[in-house]
Design a protein around this motif. Structure first.
Motif, PDB file in Angstrom:
ATOM      1  N   PRO A 152      -5.115 -44.577  31.387  1.00 44.46           N
ATOM      2  CA  PRO A 152      -6.347 -45.244  31.816  1.00 44.46           C
ATOM      3  C   PRO A 152      -7.412 -45.114  30.726  1.00 44.46           C
ATOM      4  O   PRO A 152      -7.490 -44.110  30.031  1.00 44.46           O
ATOM      5  CB  PRO A 152      -6.752 -44.468  33.075  1.00 44.46           C
ATOM      6  N   ARG A 153      -8.216 -46.150  30.581  1.00 43.31           N
ATOM      7  CA  ARG A 153      -9.255 -46.115  29.557  1.00 43.31           C
ATOM      8  C   ARG A 153     -10.642 -45.845  30.125  1.00 43.31           C
ATOM      9  O   ARG A 153     -11.474 -45.216  29.483  1.00 43.31           O
ATOM     10  CB  ARG A 153      -9.262 -47.449  28.786  1.00 43.31           C
ATOM     11  N   THR A 154     -10.879 -46.345  31.343  1.00 46.98           N
ATOM     12  CA  THR A 154     -12.221 -46.236  31.912  1.00 46.98           C
ATOM     13  C   THR A 154     -12.146 -45.807  33.370  1.00 46.98           C
ATOM     14  O   THR A 154     -11.429 -46.424  34.168  1.00 46.98           O
ATOM     15  CB  THR A 154     -12.972 -47.578  31.818  1.00 46.98           C
ATOM     16  N   ILE A 155     -12.894 -44.776  33.706  1.00 47.34           N
ATOM     17  CA  ILE A 155     -12.995 -44.278  35.073  1.00 47.34           C
ATOM     18  C   ILE A 155     -14.445 -44.387  35.532  1.00 47.34           C
ATOM     19  O   ILE A 155     -15.368 -44.071  34.771  1.00 47.34           O
ATOM     20  CB  ILE A 155     -12.515 -42.815  35.167  1.00 47.34           C
ATOM     21  N   ALA A 156     -14.638 -44.832  36.763  1.00 44.82           N
ATOM     22  CA  ALA A 156     -15.967 -44.837  37.371  1.00 44.82           C
ATOM     23  C   ALA A 156     -15.995 -43.824  38.503  1.00 44.82           C
ATOM     24  O   ALA A 156     -15.143 -43.864  39.396  1.00 44.82           O
ATOM     25  CB  ALA A 156     -16.315 -46.224  37.894  1.00 44.82           C
ATOM     26  N   ILE A 157     -16.943 -42.901  38.434  1.00 43.87           N
ATOM     27  CA  ILE A 157     -17.175 -41.923  39.506  1.00 43.87           C
ATOM     28  C   ILE A 157     -18.227 -42.544  40.408  1.00 43.87           C
ATOM     29  O   ILE A 157     -19.379 -42.730  39.998  1.00 43.87           O
ATOM     30  CB  ILE A 157     -17.663 -40.583  38.928  1.00 43.87           C
ATOM     31  N   VAL A 158     -17.846 -42.914  41.626  1.00 49.27           N
ATOM     32  CA  VAL A 158     -18.674 -43.807  42.432  1.00 49.27           C
ATOM     33  C   VAL A 158     -19.170 -43.128  43.700  1.00 49.27           C
ATOM     34  O   VAL A 158     -18.384 -42.587  44.486  1.00 49.27           O
ATOM     35  CB  VAL A 158     -17.887 -45.086  42.793  1.00 49.27           C
ATOM     36  N   ASP A 159     -20.494 -43.182  43.881  1.00 46.38           N
ATOM     37  CA  ASP A 159     -21.125 -42.745  45.117  1.00 46.38           C
ATOM     38  C   ASP A 159     -22.440 -43.490  45.254  1.00 46.38           C
ATOM     39  O   ASP A 159     -22.987 -44.002  44.270  1.00 46.38           O
ATOM     40  CB  ASP A 159     -21.368 -41.230  45.123  1.00 46.38           C
ATOM     41  N   GLU A 160     -22.961 -43.538  46.489  1.00 43.09           N
ATOM     42  CA  GLU A 160     -24.246 -44.189  46.684  1.00 43.09           C
ATOM     43  C   GLU A 160     -25.354 -43.342  46.054  1.00 43.09           C
ATOM     44  O   GLU A 160     -25.419 -42.130  46.282  1.00 43.09           O
ATOM     45  CB  GLU A 160     -24.523 -44.372  48.173  1.00 43.09           C
ATOM     46  N   GLN A 161     -26.204 -43.990  45.261  1.00 43.12           N
ATOM     47  CA  GLN A 161     -27.316 -43.308  44.598  1.00 43.12           C
ATOM     48  C   GLN A 161     -26.862 -41.947  44.068  1.00 43.12           C
ATOM     49  O   GLN A 161     -27.370 -40.901  44.484  1.00 43.12           O
ATOM     50  CB  GLN A 161     -28.487 -43.154  45.561  1.00 43.12           C
ATOM     51  N   PRO A 162     -25.909 -41.947  43.150  1.00 46.10           N
ATOM     52  CA  PRO A 162     -25.269 -40.684  42.750  1.00 46.10           C
ATOM     53  C   PRO A 162     -26.234 -39.626  42.237  1.00 46.10           C
ATOM     54  O   PRO A 162     -26.028 -38.434  42.497  1.00 46.10           O
ATOM     55  CB  PRO A 162     -24.285 -41.124  41.661  1.00 46.10           C
ATOM     56  N   HIS A 186     -17.884 -43.108  33.717  1.00 44.70           N
ATOM     57  CA  HIS A 186     -19.238 -43.512  34.064  1.00 44.70           C
ATOM     58  C   HIS A 186     -19.517 -43.110  35.500  1.00 44.70           C
ATOM     59  O   HIS A 186     -18.625 -43.191  36.362  1.00 44.70           O
ATOM     60  CB  HIS A 186     -19.408 -45.021  33.901  1.00 44.70           C
ATOM     61  N   ILE A 187     -20.736 -42.719  35.776  1.00 42.76           N
ATOM     62  CA  ILE A 187     -21.170 -42.393  37.131  1.00 42.76           C
ATOM     63  C   ILE A 187     -21.971 -43.582  37.633  1.00 42.76           C
ATOM     64  O   ILE A 187     -22.934 -44.003  36.989  1.00 42.76           O
ATOM     65  CB  ILE A 187     -22.010 -41.113  37.151  1.00 42.76           C
ATOM     66  N   ALA A 188     -21.581 -44.145  38.772  1.00 46.72           N
ATOM     67  CA  ALA A 188     -22.175 -45.416  39.173  1.00 46.72           C
ATOM     68  C   ALA A 188     -22.348 -45.534  40.678  1.00 46.72           C
ATOM     69  O   ALA A 188     -21.546 -45.009  41.457  1.00 46.72           O
ATOM     70  CB  ALA A 188     -21.305 -46.575  38.676  1.00 46.72           C
ATOM     71  N   ASP A 189     -23.395 -46.242  41.062  1.00 42.69           N
ATOM     72  CA  ASP A 189     -23.561 -46.689  42.439  1.00 42.69           C
ATOM     73  C   ASP A 189     -22.619 -47.876  42.655  1.00 42.69           C
ATOM     74  O   ASP A 189     -22.388 -48.667  41.730  1.00 42.69           O
ATOM     75  CB  ASP A 189     -25.013 -47.131  42.658  1.00 42.69           C
TER      76      ASP A 189
END
Length: 396
Positions: A152-162, A186-189
């Protein structure tokens, strides 16, 4: 080998090496340091927790027996990262009170364990020898099951309003760990993610895998993410399927129902382990309100789809108003299994007992690490002086 009960009863015995922990936190850089605010003053406990070899063995057996009853994932599907099996330990053994499928704190506890390797604490640390590699390999395997050996090249760590989440520091540690493994993270909403015809994107960059920290377990509020997952445009872990198979608390009612277990094909050995290791759990029905009110002190009431102790109540603390709300439906009741206690030295110099539970972080049936949460009150929290996450050591 020292005795776990004696060690846990000694407020002045083994303690966390705070200087070593602080050095580990400082080494994460200024951006990380800024996220560890006054609200995190009790994120880490003052003392480790000790469990006996027999207690650890029982927890492993319960985890294995739960896995035996679960519907198996398809060969191409994610298995689900960071299953958290939460146990109360007492004189009657280990008692599984909850399963989570996006259990928080794994990266924080990995750092905590690593900081204490030279602290000379008794026993054997309940953690993989190379826990960072184990955690990275877990995510790589989630990707591999769907896409083979290409990394994998890109991971998004996802939560509301992290950035507003209490465990945002955990996200930052994950991001740094992925970076050390050569994976862009990346950490993302979820609102920042967009589905295009081919894939899922974040700021114009394709996302290969989502580390799902959302507590909307069915993704009802995020149809674009659910669509991307269902159409296999992204690897999502954990998924709504994982939550239904393991973490919906009505599952605990099935896991303590002998007839259901036999019909599901569970072995007698697994049934014996589950009935001994999980407190009896029942789905609450309003037509039985009279009996529930009479027996309420024997039970702990939890919303079936809840998390983080939200909306959970000890029966002996219930007001009639709250009880009537519970009887409207959506709850399970679990027989009370008292948590264990760990003595700590309070700020005024007195020795005081804190309750604890033990969270086993598990992937594909294998224990990666076990951490305790020390607290006062009805449920776990991070507001108790001397309390918080504690590393677990196996003795005896």
């Amino acid at each position: 080998m020292p005795d776990a009960r004696r060690l846990n009863a000694d407020a002045d015995g083994a303690a966390i090496d705070r200087a070593a922990l602080q050095r580990a936190l400082t080494a994460q850089g200024a951006a990380f340091q800024e996220t560890v605010t006054a609200a995190h003053a009790h994120l880490f406990a003052d003392v480790p927790l000790f469990v006996s070899a027999a207690q650890m063995q029982q927890m492993r057996e319960v985890i294995a027996a739960v896995g035996e009853t679960a519907e198996q994932a398809e060969a191409h599907s994610a298995l689900g990262v960071f299953y958290g099996y939460d146990f109360h330990l007492n004189g009657d053994g280990a008692h599984l009170i909850e399963i989570n499928t996006n259990a928080g704190g794994g990266f924080l506890n990995a750092l905590l364990f690593d900081s204490q390797r030279d602290a000379g604490l008794p026993g054997v640390a309940a953690v993989e020898a190379d826990v960072e590699r184990a955690l990275i390999d877990m995510f790589r395997n989630e990707w591999r099951r769907a896409h083979g050996d290409a990394p994998p090249r890109t991971i998004a760590i996802v939560d509301e309003q992290p950035e507003s989440q209490y465990l945002y520091p955990d996200f930052l540690l994950a991001q740094r760990m992925f970076g050390r493994a050569g994976i862009s993270a990346h950490i993302a909403d979820p609102s920042a993610l967009h589905v295009r015809e081919d894939d899922l994107y974040l700021d114009g960059q394709r996302v290969d895998l989502i580390y799902n920290r959302l507590t909307d377990f069915e993704l009802e509020g995020f149809p674009h993410l659910r669509t991307a997952w269902e159409m296999r445009r992204v690897v999502l872990t954990p998924t709504p399927d994982h939550h239904r198979r393991y973490a919906d608390k009505r599952r605990l009612a099935l896991l303590t129902d002998v007839e259901w277990l036999r019909a599901s094909g569970a072995s007698q050995a697994a049934i014996d382990v589950l009935l001994k290791g999980i407190p009896q759990t029942k789905v609450v029905h309003g037509e039985d309100a009279g009996q529930w009110w009479t027996e309420r002190k024997q039970w702990f009431f939890k919303p079936a789809g809840g998390y983080g102790s939200k909306g959970a109540y000890r029966g002996d603390k219930l007001t009639r108003r709250v009880f009537d709300e519970i009887m409207q439906g959506g709850y399970v009741a679990q027989r009370v299994a008292a948590p264990g206690e760990r003595m700590v030295r309070a700020g005024d110099g007195s020795a005081q007992p804190l309750k604890y539970d033990v969270r086993c972080y598990v992937y594909d049936g294998k224990l990666q690490l076990a951490a305790a949460r020390l607290y006062q009150g009805q449920t776990t929290n991070f507001r108790t002086p001397g309390g918080g996450f504690a590393p677990v050591f196996v003795v005896g």
